[in-house]
Write an enzyme that holds these catalytic residues in place. Sequence first.
Site, PDB file in Angstrom:
ATOM      1  N   ALA A 170       0.855  -1.192   0.000  1.00 27.99           N
ATOM      2  CA  ALA A 170       0.000   0.000   0.000  1.00 27.99           C
ATOM      3  C   ALA A 170       0.886   1.236   0.000  1.00 27.99           C
ATOM      4  CB  ALA A 170      -0.896  -0.002   1.238  1.00 27.99           C
ATOM      5  N   VAL A 200       4.006  -1.334   3.625  1.00 28.59           N
ATOM      6  CA  VAL A 200       3.470   0.000   3.357  1.00 28.59           C
ATOM      7  C   VAL A 200       4.601   0.931   2.955  1.00 28.59           C
ATOM      8  CG1 VAL A 200       2.181   1.939   4.336  1.00 28.59           C
ATOM      9  CG2 VAL A 200       1.665  -0.382   5.104  1.00 28.59           C
ATOM     10  N   LYS A 201       4.287   1.726   1.927  1.00 26.18           N
ATOM     11  CA  LYS A 201       5.264   2.746   1.524  1.00 26.18           C
ATOM     12  C   LYS A 201       4.764   4.103   1.976  1.00 26.18           C
ATOM     13  CE  LYS A 201       6.207   4.439  -2.986  1.00 26.18           C
ATOM     14  NZ  LYS A 201       6.882   4.241  -4.267  1.00 26.18           N
ATOM     15  N   THR A 202       5.657   4.889   2.553  1.00 29.48           N
ATOM     16  CA  THR A 202       5.260   6.210   3.007  1.00 29.48           C
ATOM     17  C   THR A 202       6.431   7.171   2.815  1.00 29.48           C
ATOM     18  OG1 THR A 202       4.131   7.364   4.800  1.00 29.48           O
ATOM     19  CG2 THR A 202       5.923   5.906   5.450  1.00 29.48           C
ATOM     20  N   ASP A 249      11.979   2.753  -1.311  1.00 35.13           N
ATOM     21  CA  ASP A 249      11.415   2.537  -2.647  1.00 35.13           C
ATOM     22  C   ASP A 249      11.673   3.844  -3.369  1.00 35.13           C
ATOM     23  OD1 ASP A 249      10.076   1.595  -4.810  1.00 35.13           O
ATOM     24  OD2 ASP A 249       8.066   1.851  -3.981  1.00 35.13           O
TER      25      ASP A 249
END
Length: 290
Positions: A170, A200-202, A249
């Site tokens: 996500a 999760v990417k943030t 990422d």
Amino acid sequence: MPEIDSEGKNYHQDIKQKSELFFLKGSNELGWGMKNRLSRIFNPRDGRTIMLAIDHGYFQGPTTGLERIDVNILPLVPYADTVMLTRGILRSTFAPSVTKPIVIRASGGPSILKELSNEEIAMDIEDSIRLNVCAMAIQIFIGGEYESRSVINMTKLVDMGTRYGIPTLAVTAVGKELTRDAKYFRLATRICAELGAHYVKTYYIDEGFETVTAACPVPIVIAGGKKRPELDALKMAYNAIQQGAAGVDMGRNIFQAESPVAMMKAVGAVVHENETPEKAFDLYNTLKSK
Ligand code: R5P
């Protein structure tokens, strides 16, 4: 006719069969296929990953540095743990003999000319299977105009992926009008994890990022964001890792660097070797001048 085996005697009754906990945060109860795919994204040695993000064209076209992926990006691929991209670029530009784990961009719809939160799931699970991907990525717009739709789309992707052992990444997208602070990212990342995202990417933030990673029960990776000076990007990656991120990422801060290959290696030193940003920057400069 094969010889009939005379039954073996070497049962090692004195050695207990190992039963190990899975190395990734919050992932022990996943199935074998999920864990195997996650183990190709995250290095089991340190639980970290360097994802090379080159999916920007799915909403903003030929982004600076991505005009010719065959020319500019393919040389970087060997230095990444994983590549995040669209199925169109994968099929048209990557040879099937490239065995690098793939995280496929599975959402889309609006371009930069429209409301970006108005996304849908943009590929069938069958195509993810055909492409042998290791994870599917989808954008989540907490606080955005189409917040609920993006969250429910994520849960649908999680359900589809779970049927076949494919994890969901996500990606927390932040609209220009929203404040990028720890409170917002705790909210956004936690919603993703609670509703089933496998990681999760943030974005990294200077204040309180460690509370974001602590409150999220699955691994977090950071996006690089807009291009910044190389030393600053290395400091950001370093701080994120030291404050609990399981990797990066990263896109523009790698492929828009003066020497993208040198930057890949410098980010690799920070993520996998715990190298300080200053030493990694020295490495960058040394490699750049060669
Ligand atoms: C959005 O375009 C994508 O999710 C990118 O993969 C993400 O923003 C990471 O790329 P960058 O490091 O350039 O922000």
